[in-house]
Design an enzyme around this catalytic site. Structure first.
Site, PDB file in Angstrom:
ATOM      1  N   ASP A   8       0.857  -1.182   0.000  1.00  0.00           N
ATOM      2  CA  ASP A   8       0.000   0.000   0.000  1.00  0.00           C
ATOM      3  C   ASP A   8       0.895   1.234   0.000  1.00  0.00           C
ATOM      4  OD1 ASP A   8      -2.181   1.634   0.117  1.00  0.00           O
ATOM      5  OD2 ASP A   8      -2.726   1.171   2.186  1.00  0.00           O
ATOM      6  N   ASP A 102      -2.713   2.436  -6.210  1.00  0.00           N
ATOM      7  CA  ASP A 102      -1.718   2.526  -5.136  1.00  0.00           C
ATOM      8  C   ASP A 102      -1.659   1.321  -4.208  1.00  0.00           C
ATOM      9  OD1 ASP A 102      -4.194   3.038  -4.035  1.00  0.00           O
ATOM     10  OD2 ASP A 102      -3.456   4.526  -2.618  1.00  0.00           O
ATOM     11  N   GLU A 103      -2.349   0.246  -4.535  1.00  0.00           N
ATOM     12  CA  GLU A 103      -2.242  -0.937  -3.678  1.00  0.00           C
ATOM     13  C   GLU A 103      -2.509  -2.206  -4.471  1.00  0.00           C
ATOM     14  OE1 GLU A 103      -5.222  -1.631  -0.643  1.00  0.00           O
ATOM     15  OE2 GLU A 103      -6.533  -0.125  -1.548  1.00  0.00           O
TER      16      GLU A 103
END
Length: 353
Positions: A8, A102-103
């Site tokens: 993350d 983003d993860e």
């Protein structure tokens, strides 16, 4: 027993903006539309100290933090950085499940690097992300996706948390139910009214009673309270390339040494390609990183893994060394979309003039 990593990025959009504009460093910032009716996409950790958070209306955030700087988002930039990060993931596993820009979940059960240590693999991935993007990431390492996601939030920012199989029971027992994905504020409030605040409370109950409170969600919550999650990492993106590379223990310079490294990488590339399901090759390439950390990549169109093509590409890449030694050697393959027709693929593989 699976080895799952949840990566993350730390306040991703805001971090990119601070990286690209030094004037925003050490100031409370948020990304979102500048209009009074806009909402925040994300904010940095300094802004969060004032109570700002994603999805908060701009006017409310400004009341909490009058000095908050709200910048317009640059989605194309974020997508480009996200692709850089995905390419790093692909060096360690083919089993990648992106959740957003983003993860992502990574199943590294079959990765043999670092003697198969998921902890060290996660550490190396985070280091490579920082080296290539100057952004930090946090990681959770656990036997399943549910625990990995929770763990990635434990030591934010720029940290990681490991939940080994023998620690699962102890970790989950006193876990607040509000930390379980899918348990929102209203559900948590409803459970609390009936005496359910932690996983330990749920364990002492039964699914039938929980169903009277939660309906279909009851079974999932009951199993999560014991740390159970059998979901596999779902590969949901179209693979565009495959790469293998090695950073050398010592910089090298001679053509023969470089060729020897290449010949060691070629079987690994071939093996990884065979594990994929019918991705049509349209090009192959060579990557060299020099002693000054600059790098070059040369490619040519090809429909197979061709050893002679790689040797030709190496010769071309080496002409760019300018007496610099080589610290990294890599081989790459580029793929066409599997949904393309044969005629479309043929157009992509016309000889370079």
């Amino acid at each position: 027993m699976r080895k799952i990593i949840h990566i993350d990025m730390d306040c991703f959009y805001a971090a990119v903006e601070m990286r690209d504009n030094p004037e925003l460093q050490n100031r409370p910032i948020a990304v979102g539309g500048n209009s009074a009716r806009g909402v925040l996409s994300t904010c940095n950790y300094l802004a969060r100290q004032f109570g700002c958070r994603s999805a908060m209306p701009n006017h409310q955030a400004k009341k909490l933090c009058p000095d908050l700087i709200i910048v317009n988002g640059r989605m194309e930039v974020y997508k480009a950085v996200s692709q850089q990060i995905r390419e790093i993931f692909a060096k360690y596993t083919d089993k990648i499940e992106p959740l957003s820009l983003d993860e992502a979940y990574l199943d590294v059960s079959d990765c043999e690097l670092f003697s198969g240590s998921a902890t060290l693999i996660a550490q190396q991935i985070r280091q490579e992300i920082y080296e290539q993007t100057k952004l930090t990431a946090s990681a959770g390492i656990a036997p399943n996706k549910f625990l990995a996601k929770i763990a990635s939030d434990e030591n934010k920012p720029n940290g990681q948390c490991v939940i080994s199989p023998d620690k699962v029971a102890a970790f989950v027992e006193n876990l607040p139910l509000r930390k379980i994905p899918g348990v929102g504020p209203k559900t948590a409030e409803r459970l609390a009214k009936h005496g359910f605040n932690t996983c330990k409370d749920v364990r002492a109950s039964n699914i039938l009673y929980l169903q009277t409170l939660l309906g279909k969600q009851a079974s999932s919550l009951f199993h999560r309270s014991f740390g159970r999650d059998d979901r596999e990492v779902q590969v949901s993106r179209i693979r565009k390339s495959l790469a293998v590379e090695t950073t050398l223990a010592q910089d090298i310079m001679s053509i023969e040494e470089v060729k020897r490294v290449m010949m060691n990488l070629l079987p690994k590339l071939t093996l990884r390609y065979k594990k994929l399901e019918g991705y049509p090759i349209v090009k192959q390439g060579v990557k060299l990183k020099f002693s000054d950390f600059n790098q070059t990549t040369v490619e040519m169109q090809s429909q197979t893994i061709n050893e002679q093509n790689f040797l030709t590409l190496f010769s071309k890449a080496l002409t760019r060394a300018n007496f610099r030694k080589i610290r990294l050697v890599g081989l790459t393959l580029g793929f066409a979309d599997k949904s393309q027709s044969h005629s479309e693929q043929a157009q992509l593989t016309l000889p370079i003039v």
